[in-house]
Design an enzyme around this catalytic site. Sequence first.
Site, PDB file in Angstrom:
ATOM      1  N   SER B 140       0.813  -1.172   0.085  1.00 21.15           N
ATOM      2  CA  SER B 140       0.027  -0.040   0.150  1.00 21.15           C
ATOM      3  C   SER B 140       0.653   1.439   0.070  1.00 21.15           C
ATOM      4  O   SER B 140       1.816   1.535  -0.882  1.00 21.15           O
ATOM      5  CB  SER B 140      -0.991  -0.141   1.175  1.00 21.15           C
ATOM      6  OG  SER B 140      -1.849   0.826   1.205  1.00 21.15           O
ATOM      7  N   ARG B 210     -11.212   5.965  10.912  1.00 24.95           N
ATOM      8  CA  ARG B 210     -10.547   4.696  10.875  1.00 24.95           C
ATOM      9  C   ARG B 210     -11.716   3.688  10.539  1.00 24.95           C
ATOM     10  O   ARG B 210     -11.600   2.845   9.776  1.00 24.95           O
ATOM     11  CB  ARG B 210     -10.278   4.265  12.545  1.00 24.95           C
ATOM     12  CG  ARG B 210      -9.797   2.729  12.440  1.00 24.95           C
ATOM     13  CD  ARG B 210      -8.449   2.554  11.555  1.00 24.95           C
ATOM     14  NE  ARG B 210      -7.895   1.553  12.053  1.00 24.95           N
ATOM     15  CZ  ARG B 210      -6.751   1.004  11.079  1.00 24.95           C
ATOM     16  NH1 ARG B 210      -6.175   1.763  10.183  1.00 24.95           N
ATOM     17  NH2 ARG B 210      -6.277  -0.182  11.534  1.00 24.95           N
ATOM     18  N   ASP B 305      -8.864  -6.763  -3.980  1.00 19.98           N
ATOM     19  CA  ASP B 305      -8.434  -5.389  -3.645  1.00 19.98           C
ATOM     20  C   ASP B 305      -9.338  -4.146  -4.529  1.00 19.98           C
ATOM     21  O   ASP B 305      -8.699  -4.031  -5.631  1.00 19.98           O
ATOM     22  CB  ASP B 305      -7.139  -5.033  -3.694  1.00 19.98           C
ATOM     23  CG  ASP B 305      -6.720  -3.837  -3.056  1.00 19.98           C
ATOM     24  OD1 ASP B 305      -7.316  -2.928  -2.748  1.00 19.98           O
ATOM     25  OD2 ASP B 305      -5.111  -3.658  -2.943  1.00 19.98           O
ATOM     26  N   HIS B 338      -8.146  -5.067   0.187  1.00 18.68           N
ATOM     27  CA  HIS B 338      -6.949  -4.375   0.367  1.00 18.68           C
ATOM     28  C   HIS B 338      -5.905  -5.052   1.265  1.00 18.68           C
ATOM     29  O   HIS B 338      -4.566  -5.179   1.272  1.00 18.68           O
ATOM     30  CB  HIS B 338      -7.173  -3.055   0.727  1.00 18.68           C
ATOM     31  CG  HIS B 338      -5.497  -1.939   0.394  1.00 18.68           C
ATOM     32  ND1 HIS B 338      -4.992  -2.167  -0.657  1.00 18.68           N
ATOM     33  CD2 HIS B 338      -5.218  -1.124   1.483  1.00 18.68           C
ATOM     34  CE1 HIS B 338      -3.868  -1.151  -0.263  1.00 18.68           C
ATOM     35  NE2 HIS B 338      -4.074  -0.774   0.759  1.00 18.68           N
ATOM     36  N   ASP B 339      -6.752  -5.515   2.502  1.00 19.73           N
ATOM     37  CA  ASP B 339      -5.767  -5.911   3.568  1.00 19.73           C
ATOM     38  C   ASP B 339      -5.168  -7.091   3.383  1.00 19.73           C
ATOM     39  O   ASP B 339      -4.452  -7.839   4.171  1.00 19.73           O
ATOM     40  CB  ASP B 339      -6.769  -6.045   4.603  1.00 19.73           C
ATOM     41  CG  ASP B 339      -6.609  -5.009   5.655  1.00 19.73           C
ATOM     42  OD1 ASP B 339      -5.685  -4.134   5.627  1.00 19.73           O
ATOM     43  OD2 ASP B 339      -7.323  -4.930   6.818  1.00 19.73           O
TER      44      ASP B 339
END
Lengths: 199, 365
Positions: B140, B210, B305, B338-339
């Site tokens: 990222s 967050r 992602d 994405h994680d």
Amino acid sequence: MAKRLDFQTIRDWIDPGANVLDLGCGDGALLRYLRETRNTTGYGVEIDDARVLASIANDVDVIQIDLEAGLSGFESASFDYVLLSQTIQAVRNSELIMREMMRVARQGIVTFPNFGHWRHRFDILRGRMPVSKALPYQWFDTPNIHLCTLHDFELLCARLNLRVLNRVVLNENQQVVNSLPNLLGSLAIYRFESNLAGT
Amino acid sequence: MSFASSLPLRCGGAIERYALMYETYGALNAAKSNAVLVCHALNASHHVAGYYADDSKNIGWWDNLIGPGKPLDTERFFVVGVNNLGGCHGSTGPASINEATGKQYGASFPVVTVEDWVEAQARLADQLGIERFAAVMGGSLGAMQALSWAIQYPQRVANALVIAAAPKLSAQNIAFNEVARQAIMTDPDFHGGDYYAHGVVPRRGLRLARMIGHITYLSDDAMMEKFGRALRNGVLNFHFDVEFEIESYLRYQGDKFADYFDANTYLRITKALDYFDPALAHGDSLRKALAPALAKFLVVSFTSDWRFSPARSREIVKALLDNRHRVSYAEITAPHGHDAFLMEDTQYHGVLSAYFERMARELGV
């Protein structure tokens, strides 16, 4: 590996230091061989996870993309040679791939199992789909959907305005076939370029 | 490590004195050829692997990848993790004391960029005696630093591992960042960034930031798989407290984050993301931007992602191919979004293992 006659044949057609793109590069063995014997540069293209991994392990630069989507990630005329080794029979749009090959490279080299081999003809005469060393799959699990004979391939080349520069045909024992290639040949290896090249 | 010489920044300003918090794993070999710099993304830190003797719960953020016998094997490689400038894990940041004023920087801490971070990291490398990294890697925003390293210091990077990256943010990416920033800046406890002096923290804003971030890190499928429409108490209560499990999860993540992360750091990190665009100075040509790079590249993306989709990684790959740089590209089939770059996955870690093996062979380490 160096004993493989198809590899050696391709090696002999490739200028030292050339930039080579190998479509469907498998575990990268051919590109590695060309790098070690011809000091080539370039990339492999592969879709299969295990083969991508094997190519990296083989010190080969590999790009994991789907050939069926074309080669838009590659600039026109950016390679000296583009290889399609035992892959053309397994892609959906074989003609598009051939056109894309001629877009990105000066010359193309294609290898494929010859469907015209006498064993295959014999199997069909017997009323069965061919299963052989070159085509080891059953009809229901084969990845091969666009099989062709030497004649068929040459007709496609003509249709795409390609000039065949070399043809080597090998039999099941990896020996060069000189007579009746479309009947006795198991693997065909062609080198070609566009008739429009340089115009 | 403290640095007394001024660091010029892309914004035109400079930081006169600063410290960078870093951690190392393994040993630097005699040839100093086995160092790997691991760059962190948004909320992580220098603590990339292992845990501390006095804190067994604080496990490194990339511990599944880095350590003895792991894909990035610390028995062969010397791994450096560093908290970036402007961070809140020990390096000089908005909450640090500005020696010129004797007060915490707060709002006056400059907007730092990926390029500034790379400059700071390069100075750290100088101090550690590392002339050339075997690899600079990150996921990222960390991948953007790896990419920037290859551009800013071509001679100092043998390999760049660019994972779950984008060559620049899309309008949608920036939009999500802006929502996060607005959440923080409109929190009454923000006080224009000088909340330290008021003894408060813009918790609500951080929490929201967050929460919105977390949504973009997960795929729709992964979220559905993990939480579905499950209800905490099994029934609808017709109120606005937590009902669905996903609400509970997001609130929990938000609260946890607000407990340890600094709001000013968050603002700056999202800006660093927004500003990253190496092609901009080259007529929007990523190919030209990457022309000076000498590193070999490994680019990895993940199918699910949607924050930085595989298509964004393929832009990077195309620019590298157009330059005839050495590059391998793996597109990992992974459901997590994405994680995924932080998760353990057989193919993903297999690719990294094979690549590090190759590096080790080439470098003779």
